[in-house]
Scaffold this motif. Sequence first.
Motif, PDB file in Angstrom:
ATOM      1  N   TYR A   1     -28.490   6.838  17.748  1.00  0.00           N
ATOM      2  CA  TYR A   1     -27.354   6.568  18.631  1.00  0.00           C
ATOM      3  C   TYR A   1     -27.619   7.128  20.021  1.00  0.00           C
ATOM      4  O   TYR A   1     -27.429   6.443  21.033  1.00  0.00           O
ATOM      5  CB  TYR A   1     -26.089   7.182  18.037  1.00  0.00           C
ATOM      6  N   GLN A   2     -28.073   8.388  20.083  1.00  0.00           N
ATOM      7  CA  GLN A   2     -28.332   8.999  21.385  1.00  0.00           C
ATOM      8  C   GLN A   2     -29.481   8.306  22.109  1.00  0.00           C
ATOM      9  O   GLN A   2     -29.443   8.110  23.330  1.00  0.00           O
ATOM     10  CB  GLN A   2     -28.651  10.483  21.206  1.00  0.00           C
ATOM     11  N   ALA A   3     -30.501   7.909  21.349  1.00  0.00           N
ATOM     12  CA  ALA A   3     -31.640   7.225  21.960  1.00  0.00           C
ATOM     13  C   ALA A   3     -31.221   5.885  22.561  1.00  0.00           C
ATOM     14  O   ALA A   3     -31.676   5.496  23.641  1.00  0.00           O
ATOM     15  CB  ALA A   3     -32.739   7.019  20.914  1.00  0.00           C
ATOM     16  N   VAL A   4     -30.328   5.170  21.863  1.00  0.00           N
ATOM     17  CA  VAL A   4     -29.849   3.891  22.390  1.00  0.00           C
ATOM     18  C   VAL A   4     -29.008   4.113  23.638  1.00  0.00           C
ATOM     19  O   VAL A   4     -29.087   3.349  24.600  1.00  0.00           O
ATOM     20  CB  VAL A   4     -29.054   3.128  21.315  1.00  0.00           C
ATOM     21  N   LEU A   5     -28.186   5.163  23.638  1.00  0.00           N
ATOM     22  CA  LEU A   5     -27.417   5.501  24.840  1.00  0.00           C
ATOM     23  C   LEU A   5     -28.347   5.688  26.028  1.00  0.00           C
ATOM     24  O   LEU A   5     -28.098   5.186  27.128  1.00  0.00           O
ATOM     25  CB  LEU A   5     -26.615   6.788  24.620  1.00  0.00           C
ATOM     26  N   ASN A   6     -29.418   6.427  25.812  1.00  0.00           N
ATOM     27  CA  ASN A   6     -30.369   6.694  26.894  1.00  0.00           C
ATOM     28  C   ASN A   6     -31.060   5.418  27.357  1.00  0.00           C
ATOM     29  O   ASN A   6     -31.311   5.215  28.543  1.00  0.00           O
ATOM     30  CB  ASN A   6     -31.420   7.705  26.437  1.00  0.00           C
ATOM     31  N   GLN A   7     -31.391   4.576  26.371  1.00  0.00           N
ATOM     32  CA  GLN A   7     -32.098   3.337  26.688  1.00  0.00           C
ATOM     33  C   GLN A   7     -31.228   2.415  27.539  1.00  0.00           C
ATOM     34  O   GLN A   7     -31.740   1.649  28.360  1.00  0.00           O
ATOM     35  CB  GLN A   7     -32.489   2.625  25.386  1.00  0.00           C
ATOM     36  N   MET A   8     -29.917   2.499  27.364  1.00  0.00           N
ATOM     37  CA  MET A   8     -28.994   1.642  28.104  1.00  0.00           C
ATOM     38  C   MET A   8     -28.841   2.080  29.558  1.00  0.00           C
ATOM     39  O   MET A   8     -28.321   1.340  30.383  1.00  0.00           O
ATOM     40  CB  MET A   8     -27.614   1.635  27.419  1.00  0.00           C
ATOM     41  N   ASP A   9     -29.277   3.293  29.862  1.00  0.00           N
ATOM     42  CA  ASP A   9     -29.117   3.814  31.218  1.00  0.00           C
ATOM     43  C   ASP A   9     -30.489   4.040  31.835  1.00  0.00           C
ATOM     44  O   ASP A   9     -31.072   5.110  31.762  1.00  0.00           O
ATOM     45  CB  ASP A   9     -28.327   5.118  31.172  1.00  0.00           C
ATOM     46  N   ASP A  10     -31.028   3.004  32.450  1.00  0.00           N
ATOM     47  CA  ASP A  10     -32.383   3.076  33.010  1.00  0.00           C
ATOM     48  C   ASP A  10     -32.470   4.039  34.185  1.00  0.00           C
ATOM     49  O   ASP A  10     -33.499   4.685  34.407  1.00  0.00           O
ATOM     50  CB  ASP A  10     -32.846   1.688  33.464  1.00  0.00           C
ATOM     51  N   ASP A  11     -31.416   4.144  34.949  1.00  0.00           N
ATOM     52  CA  ASP A  11     -31.444   4.992  36.137  1.00  0.00           C
ATOM     53  C   ASP A  11     -31.325   6.463  35.798  1.00  0.00           C
ATOM     54  O   ASP A  11     -31.809   7.324  36.533  1.00  0.00           O
ATOM     55  CB  ASP A  11     -30.301   4.613  37.083  1.00  0.00           C
ATOM     56  N   ASN A  12     -30.666   6.754  34.657  1.00  0.00           N
ATOM     57  CA  ASN A  12     -30.479   8.138  34.235  1.00  0.00           C
ATOM     58  C   ASN A  12     -30.769   8.240  32.753  1.00  0.00           C
ATOM     59  O   ASN A  12     -29.867   8.212  31.929  1.00  0.00           O
ATOM     60  CB  ASN A  12     -29.043   8.605  34.525  1.00  0.00           C
TER      61      ASN A  12
ATOM     62  N   TRP B   1     -32.625  -4.794  13.111  1.00  0.00           N
ATOM     63  CA  TRP B   1     -33.701  -4.590  12.139  1.00  0.00           C
ATOM     64  C   TRP B   1     -34.081  -3.113  12.043  1.00  0.00           C
ATOM     65  O   TRP B   1     -34.446  -2.619  10.967  1.00  0.00           O
ATOM     66  CB  TRP B   1     -34.923  -5.424  12.505  1.00  0.00           C
ATOM     67  N   THR B   2     -33.986  -2.413  13.170  1.00  0.00           N
ATOM     68  CA  THR B   2     -34.272  -0.975  13.153  1.00  0.00           C
ATOM     69  C   THR B   2     -33.276  -0.244  12.250  1.00  0.00           C
ATOM     70  O   THR B   2     -33.652   0.584  11.414  1.00  0.00           O
ATOM     71  CB  THR B   2     -34.190  -0.390  14.577  1.00  0.00           C
ATOM     72  N   ILE B   3     -31.996  -0.563  12.412  1.00  0.00           N
ATOM     73  CA  ILE B   3     -30.952   0.080  11.611  1.00  0.00           C
ATOM     74  C   ILE B   3     -31.080  -0.312  10.146  1.00  0.00           C
ATOM     75  O   ILE B   3     -30.927   0.521   9.250  1.00  0.00           O
ATOM     76  CB  ILE B   3     -29.561  -0.298  12.156  1.00  0.00           C
ATOM     77  N   PHE B   4     -31.375  -1.595   9.901  1.00  0.00           N
ATOM     78  CA  PHE B   4     -31.566  -2.046   8.521  1.00  0.00           C
ATOM     79  C   PHE B   4     -32.743  -1.311   7.870  1.00  0.00           C
ATOM     80  O   PHE B   4     -32.665  -0.861   6.721  1.00  0.00           O
ATOM     81  CB  PHE B   4     -31.808  -3.555   8.489  1.00  0.00           C
TER      82      PHE B   4
ATOM     83  N   PHE C   1     -34.765  13.368  24.235  1.00  0.00           N
ATOM     84  CA  PHE C   1     -33.910  12.218  24.037  1.00  0.00           C
ATOM     85  C   PHE C   1     -34.410  11.003  24.795  1.00  0.00           C
ATOM     86  O   PHE C   1     -33.798   9.951  24.754  1.00  0.00           O
ATOM     87  CB  PHE C   1     -32.472  12.531  24.470  1.00  0.00           C
ATOM     88  N   SER C   2     -35.515  11.142  25.551  1.00  0.00           N
ATOM     89  CA  SER C   2     -36.095   9.994  26.219  1.00  0.00           C
ATOM     90  C   SER C   2     -36.900   9.138  25.246  1.00  0.00           C
ATOM     91  O   SER C   2     -37.429   8.099  25.631  1.00  0.00           O
ATOM     92  CB  SER C   2     -36.997  10.446  27.380  1.00  0.00           C
ATOM     93  N   LEU C   3     -36.986   9.538  23.955  1.00  0.00           N
ATOM     94  CA  LEU C   3     -37.732   8.770  22.974  1.00  0.00           C
ATOM     95  C   LEU C   3     -37.113   7.387  22.815  1.00  0.00           C
ATOM     96  O   LEU C   3     -35.917   7.197  22.973  1.00  0.00           O
ATOM     97  CB  LEU C   3     -37.771   9.490  21.625  1.00  0.00           C
ATOM     98  N   LYS C   4     -37.949   6.425  22.527  1.00  0.00           N
ATOM     99  CA  LYS C   4     -37.490   5.062  22.354  1.00  0.00           C
ATOM    100  C   LYS C   4     -36.739   4.941  21.023  1.00  0.00           C
ATOM    101  O   LYS C   4     -37.108   5.578  20.032  1.00  0.00           O
ATOM    102  CB  LYS C   4     -38.679   4.099  22.362  1.00  0.00           C
ATOM    103  N   PRO C   5     -35.680   4.113  20.996  1.00  0.00           N
ATOM    104  CA  PRO C   5     -34.945   3.921  19.740  1.00  0.00           C
ATOM    105  C   PRO C   5     -35.842   3.276  18.686  1.00  0.00           C
ATOM    106  O   PRO C   5     -36.276   2.132  18.838  1.00  0.00           O
ATOM    107  CB  PRO C   5     -33.807   2.976  20.145  1.00  0.00           C
TER     108      PRO C   5
ATOM    109  N   GLY D   1     -39.181   7.359  15.058  1.00  0.00           N
ATOM    110  CA  GLY D   1     -38.848   8.387  16.036  1.00  0.00           C
ATOM    111  C   GLY D   1     -37.551   9.097  15.706  1.00  0.00           C
ATOM    112  O   GLY D   1     -37.441  10.315  15.866  1.00  0.00           O
ATOM    113  N   SER D   2     -36.566   8.355  15.219  1.00  0.00           N
ATOM    114  CA  SER D   2     -35.271   8.949  14.889  1.00  0.00           C
ATOM    115  C   SER D   2     -35.384   9.887  13.690  1.00  0.00           C
ATOM    116  O   SER D   2     -34.822  10.985  13.684  1.00  0.00           O
ATOM    117  CB  SER D   2     -34.248   7.842  14.592  1.00  0.00           C
TER     118      SER D   2
END
Length: 235
Positions: free
Chosen positions: A214-225, A175-178, A7-11, A15-16
């Motif tokens: 969705y999960q990848a974006v969640l991870n991307q939002m949390d740089d510390d974890n 643009w990614t979602i589109f 899940f550390s993959l970039k959004p 990749g999704s």
Amino acid sequence: MESLNHFSLKPSAGGSFSFGWNKIFGKAFLPLLVAVIIVGILNGPSGGANWKLNGDHDFGPMLFLVPLALFGMAYAFLFMPVIKYGENYLFLKAMRDEEADLKLLFDGFKTKYLNIVLANLIVVALVLIGFIMLIIPGIIVLCRLSFVSFLVMDKDLDAMKAVEKSWQMTRGYGWTIFGMGIMSFFIVIGGIIVFIVGAIFSIMWIHAAFASLYQAVLNQMDDDNPIPILGVNEE
């Protein structure tokens, strides 16, 4: 169990879809397959809202169709959103290597029913307003609110907070979602062309890809974890 480090993959669209493809053929394959079939079957009655008046103004058939249309609209707005939100949550669970229980399809009726119905109505209303405004705003709104169902089910947010959070989370990923939406169209067409049943697997793949994003974006939002504690609601 596959490591959650994936899940550390970039959004990203590629990749999704890649991650989702690998996951749907894992241990959760059967429940995901059954879920897509169940939702497809249950989605049928909502078509009762699709009817029109005859040109000869024969009101006899119209009087018969009015109750059918009302039932179709109620079914589409008061029942199916709960099932579809549950389906998205089921796929998210599978992407996380958590138990993908078919009971999740109906989980929203227990405690989240009102939030699901309201969230769906808000999204539909905003998208329709956007499409009335020369289509492009509607596409933008549709892309930016694509995480609403996940946020209602996964984070237990109320309708308006889920809409606001989805708009925040998808900033920079429109643009990614589109692009994923365009890819999804051709994936379904390809599934139909190759073999009609292939459309089912195409739908499974698309659901898995959006859950992964969705999960990848969640991870991307949390740089510390970068690997969040799954299933724990936000403060």
